[in-house]
Design a protein around this motif. Structure first.
Motif, PDB file in Angstrom:
ATOM      1  N   THR A  18      -4.987   0.464   5.047  1.00  0.00           N
ATOM      2  CA  THR A  18      -4.752   1.655   4.225  1.00  0.00           C
ATOM      3  C   THR A  18      -4.710   2.905   5.091  1.00  0.00           C
ATOM      4  O   THR A  18      -3.897   3.812   4.870  1.00  0.00           O
ATOM      5  CB  THR A  18      -5.847   1.792   3.150  1.00  0.00           C
ATOM      6  OG1 THR A  18      -5.852   0.617   2.326  1.00  0.00           O
ATOM      7  CG2 THR A  18      -5.616   3.017   2.280  1.00  0.00           C
ATOM      8  N   LEU A  74       0.832  -1.210   0.000  1.00  0.00           N
ATOM      9  CA  LEU A  74       0.000   0.000   0.000  1.00  0.00           C
ATOM     10  C   LEU A  74       0.864   1.257   0.000  1.00  0.00           C
ATOM     11  O   LEU A  74       0.555   2.243  -0.693  1.00  0.00           O
ATOM     12  CB  LEU A  74      -0.932  -0.001   1.216  1.00  0.00           C
ATOM     13  CG  LEU A  74      -2.032  -1.064   1.220  1.00  0.00           C
ATOM     14  CD1 LEU A  74      -2.733  -1.091   2.578  1.00  0.00           C
ATOM     15  CD2 LEU A  74      -3.046  -0.814   0.109  1.00  0.00           C
ATOM     16  N   CYS A 118       1.085  -8.375  -3.783  1.00  0.00           N
ATOM     17  CA  CYS A 118       0.885  -6.991  -4.237  1.00  0.00           C
ATOM     18  C   CYS A 118       1.551  -6.792  -5.598  1.00  0.00           C
ATOM     19  O   CYS A 118       2.633  -7.341  -5.853  1.00  0.00           O
ATOM     20  CB  CYS A 118       1.482  -5.991  -3.250  1.00  0.00           C
ATOM     21  SG  CYS A 118       0.774  -6.047  -1.595  1.00  0.00           S
TER      22      CYS A 118
END
Length: 498
Positions: free
Chosen positions: A315, A73, A109
């Motif tokens: 997040t 993130l 990711c």
């Protein structure tokens, strides 16, 4: 004829690719409950799982998964809804299972980026480094080669194996091809790893100590003739363990490849090892292709499918980007670019910020940490922030501002705190460090200084008060820095009728 770097860059265009391995700071290993504490006695932090003994079954470390998502993130990646582990098969002495549990075609990711800035001939310039993937895996054990002069396997009499590190959670961050860096390729690589290290530190997922191997960089580079639009054959310099070495290794490797191409020879696709003493690289092994590892899904681990609400919560935990944070501090503190660069390069920005947050003036905080504290740290060969706390420095600065300490007395207080003599106030009492501001105590020293500097005294009497610093300095010297300088100046001018 041998090429230098400028010569190499006049003919060839470099293309970069960087792979950074990050050891996470979880308390237990990736697939078992063994401790990850650094520096334990060899082979005391192992179990059937991390030793790969028959019948042992791995379990995924949930905190490691969380750290991987946070890293993704922070690097503007997409978190995949479904990822899984695979077995990467190859034989190596420090791999007790003869395979590494990693992620292959389904990482956690993907598709991120990180923007970095470097100084160029045209001023500050930004480069975007695109991230291909962030994936989870386990670290290998450690080989210790004994008897040789270099600590490497060549020339060693025998090797020892320590499996404490085997199974420690490892995150690999792989960039896409980084074109267009030109002659700034080594600087871009260094800036990228620097910014990445700062992000990882701000996330709190790793101690990112390159000297201990918890952050390592594999630097890939290839050369092609300028304007050809082609990609050359790459080499991969493995496990470079300092920011300066990343820049040096790539510079040296670019020169090496250019010299080969100039002679009409081919660059081999291989791994190489950086030699700190010479700045050169030496051959390692031929670089395998992905198919050579015979990847297949890990049958003992279920896929990782993070819940959307969990990702949303994580997040919100991602902190402000370090580069943005630095710019905000620079503006708030009104720090010139060069001084801010010195503060960042010294790795003291965080401790200065902490000192300021306690209540210290930013300019004084920077001066003390970059000056006296750094000098003492260099003498002792330790990090500056290990000597004294921000709280103590903030207190000392407060005492200076209040006029209860001079700079010279403050240095004695710092010395006392570092020597474990107590808090700043306790050191002041023990060493009897007091600012002398009483007229009767200062006047004898002032009269002696005036008598010793008659020419200066005459000028002051004539109204040239700008030279009063000479008298004040003499008084400060004679009183061992304990006099109140402002009070001394006032009394000198009064005594001389100016």
């Amino acid at each position: 004829m041998a090429l230098d770097y400028v010569g190499a860059m006049s003919k060839y265009e470099p293309t970069l690719g960087l792979e950074v391995h990050v050891e996470l700071n979880t308390k237990s290993k990736m697939f078992c409950s063994c401790s990850t504490e650094f520096g334990a006695e060899p082979n005391t932090q192992t179990c059937p799982v991390c030793l790969g003994l028959p019948g042992s079954l791995p379990v995924v470390n949930g905190r490691a998964v969380e750290s991987a998502i946070l890293i993704g993130l922070a690097l503007n990646c997409s978190v995949t809804p479904f990822s899984r582990f695979a077995r990467k098969n190859y034989f190596y002495p420090d791999m007790p299972k003869n395979f590494q549990t990693s992620q292959y075609d389904e990482p956690i990711c993907v598709n991120g980026y990180l923007d970095v800035e470097i100084d160029t001939d045209e001023g500050l310039k930004s480069f975007r480094v695109e991230i291909e993937r962030v994936h989870m895996e386990e670290d290998t054990g450690k080989s210790l080669h004994v008897g040789g002069a270099t600590g490497r396997i060549h020339g060693a009499e025998y090797s020892l194996l320590d499996y404490n590190r085997a199974g420690i959670p490892l995150i690999e961050i792989v960039t896409k091809i980084i074109p267009g860096t030109g002659k700034y390729a080594p600087q871009v690589a260094r800036a990228y790893v620097t910014e990445l290290r700062d992000i990882l530190r701000s996330l709190g997922v790793s101690d990112v100590k390159m000297e201990q191997g918890s952050l390592r960089c594999d630097a890939n580079v290839s050369l092609a003739p300028i304007g050809s639009g082609e990609l050359g054959t790459r080499s991969e310099t493995k496990n470079v363990n300092s920011l300066r070495s990343i820049e040096r290794a790539l510079t040296g490797e670019i020169i090496r490849q250019a010299e080969l191409l100039e002679k009409g020879e081919k660059v081999k696709q291989e791994t190489r090892h950086f030699l700190e003493d010479t700045g050169l690289t030496r051959p390692g092994r031929s670089k395998e292709q992905a198919e050579d590892y015979r990847y297949f899904p890990e049958p003992d681990l279920i896929p990782v499918a993070p819940d959307a609400n969990w990702i949303s919560d994580l997040t919100r935990k991602v902190p402000e980007k370090p580069s943005i944070h630095r710019k905000r501090l620079q503006e708030a503190w009104q720090v010139p670019d060069k001084e801010m660069a010195a503060l960042i390069n010294s790795e003291l920005l965080n401790v200065v910020e902490e000192t300021v947050n306690i209540g210290a003036d930013p300019t004084r905080a920077r001066t003390w940490w970059l000056g006296e504290i750094s000098r003492l740290a260099n003498e002792k060969g330790v990090p500056a922030d290990s000597l004294i706390s921000p709280t103590a420095i903030a207190e000392i600065i407060s005492l200076i501002v209040k006029g209860e300490l001079t700079d010279k007395l403050a240095r004695q207080v710092v010395e006392g705190v570092i020597n474990k003599e107590g808090t700043p106030q306790e050191v002041i009492v023990k060493r009897n460090l007091k600012v002398v501001s009483d007229d009767s105590a200062l006047l004898p020293a002032i009269e002696a200084a005036i008598k010793a500097n008659p020419d200066v005294a005459a000028k002051i009497k004539e109204g040239k008060v700008q030279v009063v610093g000479v008298i004040v300095g003499a008084v400060m010297k004679s009183t061992g820095g304990s006099a109140d300088a402002a009070k001394v100046r006032e009394l000198v001018l009064k005594t001389l009728g100016s």
